[in-house]
Design an enzyme around this catalytic site. Structure first.
Site, short mmCIF file in Angstrom:
data_model
loop_
_atom_site.label_atom_id
_atom_site.label_comp_id
_atom_site.label_asym_id
_atom_site.label_seq_id
_atom_site.Cartn_x
_atom_site.Cartn_y
_atom_site.Cartn_z
N ARG A 182 0.84 -1.20 0.00
CA ARG A 182 0.00 0.00 0.00
C ARG A 182 0.87 1.25 0.00
O ARG A 182 1.51 1.56 1.00
CB ARG A 182 -0.93 0.01 1.23
CG ARG A 182 -1.76 1.27 1.32
CD ARG A 182 -2.95 1.15 2.25
NE ARG A 182 -2.62 1.12 3.65
CZ ARG A 182 -3.52 1.23 4.62
NH1 ARG A 182 -4.80 1.36 4.34
NH2 ARG A 182 -3.15 1.19 5.89
N ASP A 468 -3.46 3.63 14.53
CA ASP A 468 -2.61 4.06 13.43
C ASP A 468 -3.08 5.42 12.94
O ASP A 468 -3.91 6.06 13.60
CB ASP A 468 -2.56 3.01 12.32
CG ASP A 468 -3.90 2.83 11.62
OD1 ASP A 468 -4.84 3.60 11.92
OD2 ASP A 468 -4.01 1.94 10.77
#
Ligand SMILES: CC(=O)SCCNC(=O)CCNC(=O)[C@H](O)C(C)(C)COP(=O)(O)OP(=O)(O)OC[C@H]1O[C@@H](n2cnc3c(N)ncnc32)[C@H](O)[C@@H]1OP(=O)(O)O
Ligand SMILES: O=CC(=O)O
Ligand SMILES: [Mg+2]
Length: 568
Positions: A182, A468
């Site tokens: 990603r 996160d």
């Protein structure tokens, strides 16, 4: 962000120990490391520079369109389906067939591109590992380049990690997960690489180096003739997917590989994108392997999109679950859209992680994960995300019990019932209450996450949950929203309004709590005070910053041969 005005720290001259061989118009301002020179070769830099030159105006235009859409939302508009693309939504088309190598994606583990974690994730028993340059990574030069080195070694099968303290050497098993990568979102610059006098686009750097160095080996040894595979984050419109599609075609052409070799799953994690799912798949139809419910950024995006709509204040973060009607509608429509187009509808991340020192709490956390995964598989999702290897057996069991021997549910669970979902369903106001504890938790988590991010760690365990960049964004924008509109904390009987004065007190008290929890020594050595200042500024800003990490990025840029005040 104005790509030409990236701030850096004042220069402190350090000794130059080597330099990269760069093509015309390219300047590498990140520090020299002989390991990084394996990635930053002249030809690879040329490949990235060519992508940048070809696509920079398209990217600039897409970012201008984001700003224009924001202006309209701020004037009272809401996102919705585009009448101009009705023909795509109603059209009878499908994406290219799913490559056999990734037909079964029932459990995918995610994690930053750290060496030990890459080995653990590839060995974890998950079907896929998504290696993350995005939500889970603090994009320091060191982390990014080390990450590229690690991925190259992983694809070549030579990656090892020597944990001397534990006398343990990590290496790959014979059977490993399929690797997806990603890259960062379109909005983030890479300020350690300048191309024609401007910082490069972060995601083109991540994609470009990874593709350049790995496509041939990957296709031969890991993708059964396909690949490399990607996850694409934070898009707001199909025009952004169209740029990715062109980037893929350009890369395939340069590499001399077949069109449709590269495959990508798009995270639907912005509110505008939920109205563009068919359009996104259509743009990427030769390169798609589905969509994923990026539920945490999606919640963040709900607040961001409606930042000027005081009638849409969120309840406490913990109450915005998949049971909320707007979240359930999003997941249902995503499944229907993907299966209609012949690709995977991936579920999202449950934030619970194993709790080692408390078996009862651990069981409760595991039960929540199981429940969440059962909801996903019953709804028709083809697979799901796990944040930690300890969760894989439970996720696997839930999906396998429901799907049996089939690799996915693409052909068996069409969800035609979701065809009637409306704009109203997808935008329905979340229900719940706001509490003082909600404000405190946002503050405690937001500051600790930022402090970790500034010191090079992009995903952290906090209060038994994975945090996160996406989950931290929710804390930030929720505080901002409550402060901006003086929200009443109505859920715990206090009925006080959130004001800058109350927030200031909460910050000071929570800083005290953080210091007690992490200990004086760690607190003193960490970047907690810097994080506090940054968090306060962002929560009190008159207009909402687009991303937490854009502001914070300025604090981790280190130009060679200059040194930043604190080293990562
Ligand atoms: C919103 C989104 O975008 S979600 C996707 C992005 N977020 C993520 O990917 C988060 C991924 N998860 C993580 O980063 C970690 O699990 C954390 C930070 C939450 C917790 O990490 P830790 O505190 O190190 O967990 P813990 O101490 O229990 O780890 C035990 C072992 O599991 C390993 N491990 C933990 N999580 C992972 C992971 N995601 N991938 C691979 N290995 C992992 C650790 O490296 C450690 O290995 P070891 O025993 O060989 O030393
Ligand atoms: O990237 C995933 C998310 O939930 O955000
Ligand atoms: Mg995300």
């Amino acid at each position: 962000m104005d790509l030409g005005t990236q701030k850096t720290y004042p220069a402190l001259v350090s000794k130059r120990i080597g330099s990269y061989d760069v093509p015309e118009g390219v300047e590498v301002r990140g520090g020299y490391d002989p390991e990084f020179a394996r990635i930053l070769t002249r030809d690879a830099l040329q490949f990235v520079a060519d992508l940048q030159r070809e696509f920079r105006n398209h990217i600039r235009y897409a970012m201008e369109c984001r700003r224009e859409a924001k202006r309209q939302y701020n004037e009272g508009a809401s996102p919705g389906f585009d009448p101009a693309t009705l023909y795509i939504r109603e059209g009878d088309w499908t994406c290219a067939p799913v490559p056999p190598a990734v037909a079964d994606r029932r459990v995918e583990i995610t994690g930053p591109v750290e060496r030990k974690m890459i080995i653990n994730a590839l060995n974890s028993g998950a079907k896929v590992f998504m290696a993350d340059f995005e939500d889970a990574l603090s994009p320091s030069w060191e982390n990014l380049m080390r990450g590229q080195v690690n991925l190259k070694d992983a694809v070549e099968g030579t990656i090892t990690f020597d944990d001397k303290a534990r006398n343990r050497v990590y290496k790959l098993n014979d059977q490993v997960a399929k690797l997806f990568v990603r890259p960062r979102g379109w909005h983030l610059p890479e300020s350690h690489i300048f191309i024609d006098g401007e910082p490069a686009t972060g995601c083109l750097v991540d994609f470009g180096f990874y593709f350049y160095h790995n496509y041939a080996t990957f296709r031969k040894t890991r993708g059964a003739g396909f690949g490399p595979f990607f996850y694409l984050p934070k898009m707001e419109h199909s025009r952004e997917a169209k740029i990715w599609n062109s980037v893929f075609e350009r890369a395939e052409k340069r590499a001399g590989i077949e069109k449709g070799s590269i495959r990508a799953t798009v995270l639907v994690e912005t509110l505008p994108a939920v109205f563009q799912m068919d359009e996104i798949l259509y743009e990427l139809r030769d390169h798609s392997v589905g969509l994923n419910c990026g539920r945490w950024d999606y919640i963040f995006s709900y607040v961001k999109t409606f930042q000027a709509h005081p009638d849409r204040l969120l309840p406490d973060r913990v109450q915005v679950s998949m049971a909320q009607h707007f979240m359930k509608s999003y997941s249902d429509l995503l499944i229907r859209t993907c299966h209609r187009r012949g690709v995977h509808a991936m579920g999202g991340m449950a934030a619970q992680i194993p709790i080692r020192d408390d078996p009862e709490a651990n069981n409760a956390a595991l039960e929540l994960v199981r429940k969440d995964k059962l909801r996903e598989v019953k709804a028709g999702h083809d697979g799901t995300w796990a944040a930690h290897p300890g969760l894989i057996p439970a996720c696997n069991e839930v999906f396998t019990n429901q799907m049996g021997g089939a690799p996915n549910q693409i052909d068996t669970t069409k969800r035609e019932d979701a065809a009637g979902l409306t704009e109203e369903d997808l935008l329905q106001r979340p229900r719940g209450v706001r509490t003082m504890e909600g404000l405190r938790l946002n503050t405690r988590v937001g500051i600790q996450y930022l402090a970790a991010w500034l010191t090079g760690t992009g995903s952290v365990p906090l209060y038994s949950l994975m945090e996160d960049a996406a989950t931290a964004e929710i804390s930030r924008v929720q505080n901002w929203q409550w402060l901006k509109y003086g929200a009443e904390l109505d859920g715990d009987g206090t009925r006080v309004k959130v004001t800058p004065c109350l927030f200031g007190r909460v910050v000071e008290e929570e800083m005290g709590r953080i210091e007690r929890e992490v200990g004086k020594e760690k607190f003193r050595k960490g970047r907690y005070n810097e994080a506090r200042k940054m968090f306060i500024r962002q929560c009190l800003a008159p207009s909402l910053d687009d991303f937490l990490t854009l502001d914070a990025y300025n604090h981790i840029v280190v130009h060679h041969p200059t040194n930043a005040p604190s080293k990562l």
